[in-house]
Scaffold this active site. Structure first.
Site, PDB file in Angstrom:
ATOM      1  N   LYS A  16       7.504  39.963 -44.877  1.00  0.00           N
ATOM      2  CA  LYS A  16       8.660  39.263 -45.439  1.00  0.00           C
ATOM      3  C   LYS A  16       9.963  40.013 -45.125  1.00  0.00           C
ATOM      4  O   LYS A  16      10.932  39.426 -44.668  1.00  0.00           O
ATOM      5  CB  LYS A  16       8.515  39.121 -46.967  1.00  0.00           C
ATOM      6  CG  LYS A  16       7.245  38.387 -47.404  1.00  0.00           C
ATOM      7  CD  LYS A  16       7.156  38.260 -48.927  1.00  0.00           C
ATOM      8  CE  LYS A  16       7.050  39.579 -49.675  1.00  0.00           C
ATOM      9  NZ  LYS A  16       5.822  40.350 -49.391  1.00  0.00           N
ATOM     10  N   ARG A  91       8.642  35.772 -57.971  1.00  0.00           N
ATOM     11  CA  ARG A  91       7.276  36.288 -57.973  1.00  0.00           C
ATOM     12  C   ARG A  91       6.434  35.730 -59.104  1.00  0.00           C
ATOM     13  O   ARG A  91       5.243  36.016 -59.166  1.00  0.00           O
ATOM     14  CB  ARG A  91       7.332  37.804 -58.120  1.00  0.00           C
ATOM     15  CG  ARG A  91       7.151  38.585 -56.829  1.00  0.00           C
ATOM     16  CD  ARG A  91       7.183  40.032 -57.212  1.00  0.00           C
ATOM     17  NE  ARG A  91       6.579  40.935 -56.297  1.00  0.00           N
ATOM     18  CZ  ARG A  91       7.202  41.503 -55.266  1.00  0.00           C
ATOM     19  NH1 ARG A  91       8.423  41.174 -54.962  1.00  0.00           N
ATOM     20  NH2 ARG A  91       6.569  42.401 -54.542  1.00  0.00           N
ATOM     21  N   ARG A 125       2.980  52.040 -43.427  1.00  0.00           N
ATOM     22  CA  ARG A 125       4.398  51.651 -43.396  1.00  0.00           C
ATOM     23  C   ARG A 125       5.285  52.865 -43.681  1.00  0.00           C
ATOM     24  O   ARG A 125       5.020  53.659 -44.566  1.00  0.00           O
ATOM     25  CB  ARG A 125       4.649  50.569 -44.446  1.00  0.00           C
ATOM     26  CG  ARG A 125       6.140  50.298 -44.681  1.00  0.00           C
ATOM     27  CD  ARG A 125       6.384  48.990 -45.387  1.00  0.00           C
ATOM     28  NE  ARG A 125       5.909  48.952 -46.750  1.00  0.00           N
ATOM     29  CZ  ARG A 125       6.019  47.880 -47.541  1.00  0.00           C
ATOM     30  NH1 ARG A 125       6.554  46.761 -47.073  1.00  0.00           N
ATOM     31  NH2 ARG A 125       5.572  47.924 -48.765  1.00  0.00           N
ATOM     32  N   ARG A 158       6.925  54.751 -49.095  1.00  0.00           N
ATOM     33  CA  ARG A 158       7.123  54.296 -50.465  1.00  0.00           C
ATOM     34  C   ARG A 158       6.013  54.805 -51.361  1.00  0.00           C
ATOM     35  O   ARG A 158       4.861  54.810 -50.981  1.00  0.00           O
ATOM     36  CB  ARG A 158       7.150  52.759 -50.497  1.00  0.00           C
ATOM     37  CG  ARG A 158       8.501  52.202 -50.151  1.00  0.00           C
ATOM     38  CD  ARG A 158       8.475  50.714 -49.965  1.00  0.00           C
ATOM     39  NE  ARG A 158       7.750  50.006 -51.013  1.00  0.00           N
ATOM     40  CZ  ARG A 158       7.719  48.682 -51.092  1.00  0.00           C
ATOM     41  NH1 ARG A 158       8.355  47.950 -50.199  1.00  0.00           N
ATOM     42  NH2 ARG A 158       7.046  48.098 -52.054  1.00  0.00           N
ATOM     43  N   ARG A 169      -1.185  45.876 -56.544  1.00  0.00           N
ATOM     44  CA  ARG A 169      -0.146  44.921 -56.124  1.00  0.00           C
ATOM     45  C   ARG A 169      -0.768  43.625 -55.607  1.00  0.00           C
ATOM     46  O   ARG A 169      -0.240  42.547 -55.842  1.00  0.00           O
ATOM     47  CB  ARG A 169       0.759  45.557 -55.070  1.00  0.00           C
ATOM     48  CG  ARG A 169       1.725  46.573 -55.690  1.00  0.00           C
ATOM     49  CD  ARG A 169       2.301  47.542 -54.689  1.00  0.00           C
ATOM     50  NE  ARG A 169       3.081  46.905 -53.653  1.00  0.00           N
ATOM     51  CZ  ARG A 169       3.298  47.419 -52.449  1.00  0.00           C
ATOM     52  NH1 ARG A 169       2.757  48.594 -52.123  1.00  0.00           N
ATOM     53  NH2 ARG A 169       4.035  46.791 -51.575  1.00  0.00           N
TER      54      ARG A 169
HETATM   55  P1  ADP Z   1       6.266  44.244 -51.387  1.00  0.00           P
HETATM   56  O1  ADP Z   1       6.112  45.195 -50.254  1.00  0.00           O
HETATM   57  O2  ADP Z   1       5.072  44.205 -52.283  1.00  0.00           O
HETATM   58  O3  ADP Z   1       6.725  42.885 -50.962  1.00  0.00           O
HETATM   59  P2  ADP Z   1       8.750  44.723 -52.906  1.00  0.00           P
HETATM   60  O4  ADP Z   1       9.616  45.683 -52.216  1.00  0.00           O
HETATM   61  O5  ADP Z   1       9.128  43.281 -52.856  1.00  0.00           O
HETATM   62  O6  ADP Z   1       7.286  44.943 -52.362  1.00  0.00           O
HETATM   63  O7  ADP Z   1       8.591  45.119 -54.442  1.00  0.00           O
HETATM   64  C1  ADP Z   1       8.247  46.411 -54.859  1.00  0.00           C
HETATM   65  C2  ADP Z   1       8.057  46.438 -56.374  1.00  0.00           C
HETATM   66  O8  ADP Z   1       9.273  46.080 -57.035  1.00  0.00           O
HETATM   67  C3  ADP Z   1       7.039  45.430 -56.897  1.00  0.00           C
HETATM   68  O9  ADP Z   1       5.712  45.943 -56.844  1.00  0.00           O
HETATM   69  C4  ADP Z   1       7.526  45.214 -58.338  1.00  0.00           C
HETATM   70  O10 ADP Z   1       7.158  46.291 -59.181  1.00  0.00           O
HETATM   71  C5  ADP Z   1       9.031  45.256 -58.179  1.00  0.00           C
HETATM   72  N1  ADP Z   1       9.615  43.915 -57.907  1.00  0.00           N
HETATM   73  C6  ADP Z   1      10.251  43.516 -56.772  1.00  0.00           C
HETATM   74  N2  ADP Z   1      10.647  42.233 -56.858  1.00  0.00           N
HETATM   75  C7  ADP Z   1      10.230  41.790 -58.073  1.00  0.00           C
HETATM   76  C8  ADP Z   1      10.299  40.545 -58.752  1.00  0.00           C
HETATM   77  N3  ADP Z   1      10.896  39.465 -58.189  1.00  0.00           N
HETATM   78  N4  ADP Z   1       9.762  40.471 -59.990  1.00  0.00           N
HETATM   79  C9  ADP Z   1       9.177  41.520 -60.580  1.00  0.00           C
HETATM   80  N5  ADP Z   1       9.056  42.726 -59.995  1.00  0.00           N
HETATM   81  C10 ADP Z   1       9.573  42.868 -58.753  1.00  0.00           C
HETATM   82  P1  ADP Z   2       6.661  42.914 -46.857  1.00  0.00           P
HETATM   83  O1  ADP Z   2       8.154  42.892 -46.974  1.00  0.00           O
HETATM   84  O2  ADP Z   2       6.065  41.545 -46.838  1.00  0.00           O
HETATM   85  O3  ADP Z   2       5.997  43.800 -47.852  1.00  0.00           O
HETATM   86  P2  ADP Z   2       7.125  44.442 -44.387  1.00  0.00           P
HETATM   87  O4  ADP Z   2       8.068  43.597 -43.601  1.00  0.00           O
HETATM   88  O5  ADP Z   2       7.650  45.626 -45.083  1.00  0.00           O
HETATM   89  O6  ADP Z   2       6.296  43.512 -45.418  1.00  0.00           O
HETATM   90  O7  ADP Z   2       5.943  44.887 -43.400  1.00  0.00           O
HETATM   91  C1  ADP Z   2       4.900  45.770 -43.838  1.00  0.00           C
HETATM   92  C2  ADP Z   2       4.486  46.714 -42.695  1.00  0.00           C
HETATM   93  O8  ADP Z   2       3.848  45.947 -41.657  1.00  0.00           O
HETATM   94  C3  ADP Z   2       5.637  47.448 -42.015  1.00  0.00           C
HETATM   95  O9  ADP Z   2       5.182  48.730 -41.651  1.00  0.00           O
HETATM   96  C4  ADP Z   2       5.950  46.596 -40.799  1.00  0.00           C
HETATM   97  O10 ADP Z   2       6.510  47.380 -39.737  1.00  0.00           O
HETATM   98  C5  ADP Z   2       4.578  46.051 -40.425  1.00  0.00           C
HETATM   99  N1  ADP Z   2       4.621  44.684 -39.879  1.00  0.00           N
HETATM  100  C6  ADP Z   2       5.442  43.660 -40.236  1.00  0.00           C
HETATM  101  N2  ADP Z   2       5.168  42.542 -39.517  1.00  0.00           N
HETATM  102  C7  ADP Z   2       4.135  42.855 -38.702  1.00  0.00           C
HETATM  103  C8  ADP Z   2       3.376  42.120 -37.707  1.00  0.00           C
HETATM  104  N3  ADP Z   2       3.631  40.821 -37.419  1.00  0.00           N
HETATM  105  N4  ADP Z   2       2.372  42.772 -37.082  1.00  0.00           N
HETATM  106  C9  ADP Z   2       2.100  44.069 -37.360  1.00  0.00           C
HETATM  107  N5  ADP Z   2       2.778  44.825 -38.267  1.00  0.00           N
HETATM  108  C10 ADP Z   2       3.774  44.233 -38.939  1.00  0.00           C
END
Ligand code: ADP
Ligand code: ADP
Ligand code: ZN
Length: 220
Positions: A16, A91, A125, A158, A169
């Protein structure tokens, strides 16, 4: 031309953030990541950050009313006038309903990736501590180990990307967030993308979806 109001749905690690950053660069739309906003609050040691930290470290969700407050403030800024890319929000059903009282969504993009692939993505990551650029130790490694290609700052992992927190998660995602797929399907704005392809392929499919929906103009 209507405004592009995009939501990304997908388990942790589906890409995402990666895709939202690329779309933001292409279309000049703000990328709004509630996770980034919360991590920034933790880093700055604000009240919000202190409340959120332990919840995030356990992989649980920050309360809906806190998140809705953050989103309301952010949407009020002028850069959101022509649209936005929401990453990590909503979420829960309560967040989606709360959001619909403030604004609306015209494209919900659900990214699918098998869960064994996701665990590997998250544990490997790394993120730039300064500019937020994203890396993956196998798939997209930095040129110099531990150093950002773009700005030279240190790369960090992270705290919630450890294997045990990743598992909780995922549980939270299935229980609280997955129901939103049906919510947006009912509204007729749901689109599905196979996220288990290379980043550029996923990106071009998302661009097609958004442009077919007639929501954006290219900036550049
Ligand atoms: P992910 O890699 O799981 O997409 P995020 O960076 O979006 O992670 O979120 C990291 C953490 O921040 C989540 O595990 C949660 O604790 C908190 N968080 C982020 N966005 C939200 C939301 N919309 N509602 C509740 N908690 C959130
Ligand atoms: P999210 O925001 O959904 O948690 P991220 O964009 O942070 O996901 O991506 C999670 C990890 O996977 C990062 O290390 C990123 O570089 C890697 N990644 C993202 N898209 C791809 C893909 N299409 N194929 C392989 N690795 C990916
Ligand atoms: Zn950097």
């Amino acid at each position: 031309m209507s405004r592009a109001k995009v939501v990304f749905l997908g388990a942790p690690g589906t890409g995402k953030g990666t895709q939202a950053k690329k779309l933001s660069a292409k279309y000049g739309l703000p990328h709004i990541s509630t996770g980034d906003i919360l991590r920034n609050a933790v880093k700055m040691g604000t009240d919000l950050g202190m409340k959120a930290k332990s919840i995030m470290d356990r992989g649980e969700l920050v309360p809906d009313e806190v998140i809705l407050g953050i989103i309301k403030n952010r949407l009020a800024k002028p850069d959101c006038k022509k649209g936005f890319l929401l990453d990590g929000f909503p979420r829960t059903l309560a967040q989606a309903e709360g959001f619909d009282r403030l604004d609306s969504v015209n494209c919900a993009i659900q990214i699918d990736v098998p869960s064994d692939v996701l665990v590997k993505r998250l544990v490997l990551r790394r993120t730039c501590s300064s500019c937020g650029a994203m890396y993956h130790l196998e798939y997209h490694p930095p040129r110099v180990e531990g150093v950002c290609d773009i700005c030279g700052a240190a790369l960090v992992q992270r705290e919630d990307d450890s294997e045990s927190v990743v598992k909780s998660r995922f549980r939270v995602y299935v229980e609280k967030t997955e129901p939103l797929i049906g919510y947006y399907r009912q509204k007729g704005v749901l689109y599905n993308v196979d996220g288990n392809q290379d980043i550029e392929t996923v990106f071009s499919e998302i661009v097609q979806i958004i442009e077919a929906a007639g929501e954006v103009n290219d900036e550049g």
